[in-house]
Design a protein around this motif. Structure first.
Motif, PDB file in Angstrom:
ATOM      1  N   CYS A 288       2.540  15.348  -0.057  1.00 44.30           N
ATOM      2  CA  CYS A 288       2.139  14.119  -0.760  1.00 44.30           C
ATOM      3  C   CYS A 288       1.137  13.340   0.103  1.00 44.30           C
ATOM      4  CB  CYS A 288       3.343  13.198  -0.962  1.00 44.30           C
ATOM      5  SG  CYS A 288       4.662  13.940  -1.909  1.00 44.30           S
ATOM      6  N   GLY A 289       0.298  12.570  -0.557  1.00 46.33           N
ATOM      7  CA  GLY A 289      -0.576  11.612   0.124  1.00 46.33           C
ATOM      8  C   GLY A 289      -1.453  12.270   1.179  1.00 46.33           C
ATOM      9  N   SER A 290      -1.470  11.672   2.356  1.00 50.73           N
ATOM     10  CA  SER A 290      -2.323  12.189   3.430  1.00 50.73           C
ATOM     11  C   SER A 290      -1.919  13.609   3.821  1.00 50.73           C
ATOM     12  CB  SER A 290      -2.206  11.294   4.665  1.00 50.73           C
ATOM     13  OG  SER A 290      -2.726  10.038   4.382  1.00 50.73           O
ATOM     14  N   ILE A 334       4.379  20.066   4.055  1.00 54.06           N
ATOM     15  CA  ILE A 334       3.857  19.225   5.149  1.00 54.06           C
ATOM     16  C   ILE A 334       4.400  17.817   4.970  1.00 54.06           C
ATOM     17  CG2 ILE A 334       1.781  18.471   6.373  1.00 54.06           C
ATOM     18  CD1 ILE A 334       0.218  20.599   4.857  1.00 54.06           C
ATOM     19  N   SER A 335       4.987  17.271   6.030  1.00 55.69           N
ATOM     20  CA  SER A 335       5.528  15.917   5.911  1.00 55.69           C
ATOM     21  C   SER A 335       5.730  15.292   7.288  1.00 55.69           C
ATOM     22  CB  SER A 335       6.863  15.960   5.170  1.00 55.69           C
ATOM     23  OG  SER A 335       7.435  14.686   5.120  1.00 55.69           O
ATOM     24  N   GLN A 336       5.131  14.147   7.503  1.00 57.71           N
ATOM     25  CA  GLN A 336       5.341  13.429   8.758  1.00 57.71           C
ATOM     26  C   GLN A 336       6.818  13.100   8.904  1.00 57.71           C
ATOM     27  OE1 GLN A 336       6.269  10.623  11.439  1.00 57.71           O
ATOM     28  NE2 GLN A 336       6.165   9.743   9.396  1.00 57.71           N
ATOM     29  N   THR A 340      10.343  12.919   2.613  1.00 56.94           N
ATOM     30  CA  THR A 340       9.684  12.547   1.349  1.00 56.94           C
ATOM     31  C   THR A 340      10.385  13.271   0.186  1.00 56.94           C
ATOM     32  OG1 THR A 340       7.653  12.171   2.529  1.00 56.94           O
ATOM     33  CG2 THR A 340       7.449  12.528   0.168  1.00 56.94           C
ATOM     34  N   ALA A 387       0.022   3.441   7.355  1.00 55.87           N
ATOM     35  CA  ALA A 387      -1.082   4.380   7.119  1.00 55.87           C
ATOM     36  C   ALA A 387      -1.091   5.416   8.238  1.00 55.87           C
ATOM     37  CB  ALA A 387      -2.401   3.625   7.078  1.00 55.87           C
ATOM     38  N   GLN A 395      -1.268  17.446  11.685  1.00 58.77           N
ATOM     39  CA  GLN A 395      -0.981  18.349  10.554  1.00 58.77           C
ATOM     40  C   GLN A 395      -2.183  19.271  10.336  1.00 58.77           C
ATOM     41  OE1 GLN A 395      -0.288  15.359   7.578  1.00 58.77           O
ATOM     42  NE2 GLN A 395       1.873  15.103   8.087  1.00 58.77           N
ATOM     43  N   LYS A 471      -7.478   6.065   3.372  1.00 61.05           N
ATOM     44  CA  LYS A 471      -7.277   5.116   4.482  1.00 61.05           C
ATOM     45  C   LYS A 471      -7.898   3.768   4.128  1.00 61.05           C
ATOM     46  CE  LYS A 471      -4.774   6.496   6.437  1.00 61.05           C
ATOM     47  NZ  LYS A 471      -4.169   7.720   6.108  1.00 61.05           N
ATOM     48  N   GLU A 474      -5.930   1.927   1.118  1.00 61.10           N
ATOM     49  CA  GLU A 474      -4.538   1.500   1.306  1.00 61.10           C
ATOM     50  C   GLU A 474      -4.401   0.295   2.232  1.00 61.10           C
ATOM     51  OE1 GLU A 474      -1.799   4.364   3.089  1.00 61.10           O
ATOM     52  OE2 GLU A 474      -3.450   5.261   4.186  1.00 61.10           O
TER      53      GLU A 474
END
Ligand code: F6R
Length: 594
Positions: A288-290, A334-336, A340, A387, A395, A471, A474
């Motif tokens: 998701c997202g970035s 992929i997920s920081q 999520t 952010a 990543q 970036k 947001e």
């Protein structure tokens, strides 16, 4: 989303919980509250707005046990009444997550005589615990029953009015850690809340229950007491501190050369840790997202260096669409945060269908890290700004190393090239340090005056633009869109007016000329054009307004450098507008709702 913390020890618990909440505020920041025992009752203090608003109304009590919450609203608008803690009968709780079946539970509880003050799912959970406790006076049994009754994800801290000595904690779906410090025990949603007191912590697993006393901590699963391994936070504690920077985001941008160096020292010297993608028929990348934007770059590089079928999907779509996957498919998540919700659901779906799964994750021990067949930790340390910057970069670097390995295995990268590329990887940090010195403020001032902005590029430059544009919007609230450079004239060019900023990224020589033509098209219609390009791509100065030049690097490495000026640009635009950069409007770190 939402941060929760509890403390039980020898010290005044209120400042400890308030400080912990401030360290968790990145998870949600529309209201906050605390609860503690006072004259044999439970006292709740809560307020709408930032934690600083709560601080204004605190009493000077000095309890040794306290729980707290900082909220990102899901059920019911941000307000004092909807903020946590919530109380029902004998029970007071704070909650992170979502109780999906709260509406039907609420109806049942109303029939049992319960009344509700707020619109939240959390108050329903508190009432349900109170109801169960009124039927069976065994606290542990009551908490175990919740697993079958509450649908959704939750981490709960619970105070029973008749037990002023303990905090009860449990988790299903939402993360929770428990920590022992010299002055008392802590329980929290995430590591930054405990780091002022200790680096050692226990991770609660699905459906674990913890009882946190002043001197001891007990863990239970399936009705039995269990022991858990003590873990240590491996990173420098400063990764969770602002360290003199004006914002966490700026600090995290500046940390990139260091985390990249450390990452490469670890992985480039241990390429066995990077999976061999050539054994799969196809690869799906889901995020998701970035993290999705990082996936787009991975998609491009895997195709280029692996000649294989790769598709990158947004997780909230992937989980509902028809997916043709089997045991010869690798699904990369992929997920920081590793928490999520849609990415977790996609992971579970991929496993159900027999695909192999690889998690690219930052937070150690998170759900995606634990449930994936294989995990690569990006080792970014704590990322606090909502952010993402350094986690995104790592990543992309991870995907780049997967493509590098793939290229070597597929014979697309020979020995000489392998050594050259290794050098480029190691040069990356130095090049990033260079671009951090650009004068971004002058470009930022011009962009900050606009309501709309556009980013254009082709192929890998387009994927970078997606992240640069996210970036900017947001944190600066300037509406920004990204287009493949050739696509703008198929409609969107009608939005270009005098001084509309168009930021063009050109790092791919093969297609530079094409993007240059597109810049001419928008400039002819009045756009303010800012180009981010490689030094050795020649462009006549009369076709643009401003230019930022970076070193030419191989496509495996270049995107990691190219994103940094766009991160800095977004930061300086938002800063010049005076926004709260680390806590943008309506957002929260770690999106645990679907
Ligand atoms: C944007 C940002 C988000 C996250 C997204 C996924 O700056 O941070 O778009 O990338 O919410 O989060 P993780 O990586 O935790 O799965």
């Amino acid at each position: 989303m939402c941060g929760i913390i509890g403390y039980n020890g020898n010290k005044n618990a209120i400042p400890i919980v308030i400080d912990g909440l401030k360290n968790l505020e990145y998870r949600g920041y529309d209201s906050s509250g605390i609860a503690y025992f006072h004259n044999e009752k439970i006292k709740i203090i809560k307020e709408k707005g930032r934690i600083s608003e709560l601080e204004k109304i605190l009493d000077d009590d000095t309890p040794n046990l306290c729980i707290g919450h900082t909220r990102w609203a899901t059920h019911g608008k941000p307000s004092k009444v909807n903020s946590h803690p919530h109380k029902s009968g004998e029970i007071t709780i704070v909650h992170n997550g979502i109780i999906e079946n709260y509406a039907s539970l609420k109806e049942d509880l109303i029939k049992e005589g319960y009344t509700f003050l707020s619109e939240t799912d959390t108050e329903v959970a508190a009432a349900m615990i109170d109801y169960l406790y009124s039927k069976d006076n065994d606290k542990l049994k009551v908490l175990e029953k919740l697993e079958d009754i509450l649908r959704g994800s939750y981490a709960l801290l619970i105070l029973f009015r008749d037990d002023p000595d303990n905090i009860y904690a449990l988790r299903k779906g939402s993360p929770l850690i428990v920590a022992k410090s010299k002055t008392g025990n802590l329980v929290a949603s995430d590591i930054p809340a405990i780091l002022d007191y200790t680096k050692d912590y226990y991770l609660l697993d699905e459906n674990d229950i913890a009882i946190i006393g002043k001197n001891d901590i007990k863990f239970f699963k399936d009705g039995k007491e269990i022991t858990k391994n003590l873990l240590t936070f491996e990173f420098d504690i400063s990764s969770a501190k602002k360290d003199g920077y004006k914002h966490y985001m700026l600090k995290e941008i500046y940390e990139q050369p260091k985390v990249i160096r450390n990452y490469l020292d670890h992985y480039l010297n241990n390429m066995d840790l990077i999976p061999d993608l050539s054994v799969y028929e196809k690869v799906h990348i889901v995020a998701c997202g970035s993290a999705y934007h990082a996936g787009l770059i991975g998609n491009y590089l895997f195709e280029e260096y692996g000649d294989m079928e790769v598709t990158c999907y947004v997780a909230s779509e992937y989980r509902y669409k028809k997916n043709f996957i089997n045991d010869k498919t690798l699904v990369i998540l992929i997920s920081q945060s590793g928490e999520t919700a849609d990415t977790i659901a996609s992971l579970r779906l991929a496993k159900e269908k027999g695909a192999k799964t690889l998690g690219i994750v930052n937070v150690v021990g998170s759900t995606i890290a634990r449930e994936s067949d294989q995990v690569i930790y990006i080792n970014a340390g704590c990322e606090i700004a909502v952010a993402t910057t350094k986690a995104y970069t790592l990543q992309v670097l991870t995907l780049s190393l997967c493509a590098y390995k793939l290229g070597i295995i597929k014979g697309k990268i020979d020995k000489n090239r392998e050594l050259e590329l290794k050098k480029s990887y190691y040069n990356l940090s130095k090049e990033i340090e260079e671009v951090l010195n650009f004068d971004y403020k002058k470009y930022a001032k011009r962009i900050a005056k606009s309501k709309n902005a556009f980013f254009i590029g082709r192929l890998i430059d387009y994927y970078i633009c997606e992240e640069g544009s996210l970036k900017l919007k947001e944190i600066s609230y300037i509406h920004s869109e990204t287009y493949p450079a050739g696509e703008l004239k198929h409609g969107t060019i009608s939005l270009i007016e005098e001084n509309t900023p168009v930021i063009a990224v050109i790092t791919d020589k093969k297609i530079a000329e094409k993007t240059i033509s597109n810049i001419k098209e928008v400039r002819a219609r009045g756009a303010y054009t800012l180009i981010l390009k490689n030094k050795d791509i020649e462009i006549s100065p009369d076709i643009y307004d401003d230019v930022m030049e970076i070193e030419e690097l191989n496509d495996l490495v270049s995107s990691i450098l190219t994103i940094v000026p766009l991160q800095m640009l977004a930061y300086h635009v938002a800063d010049s507008l005076g926004y709260d950069i680390d806590k943008p409007r309506n957002l929260a770190k770690s999106v645990t709702v679907e």
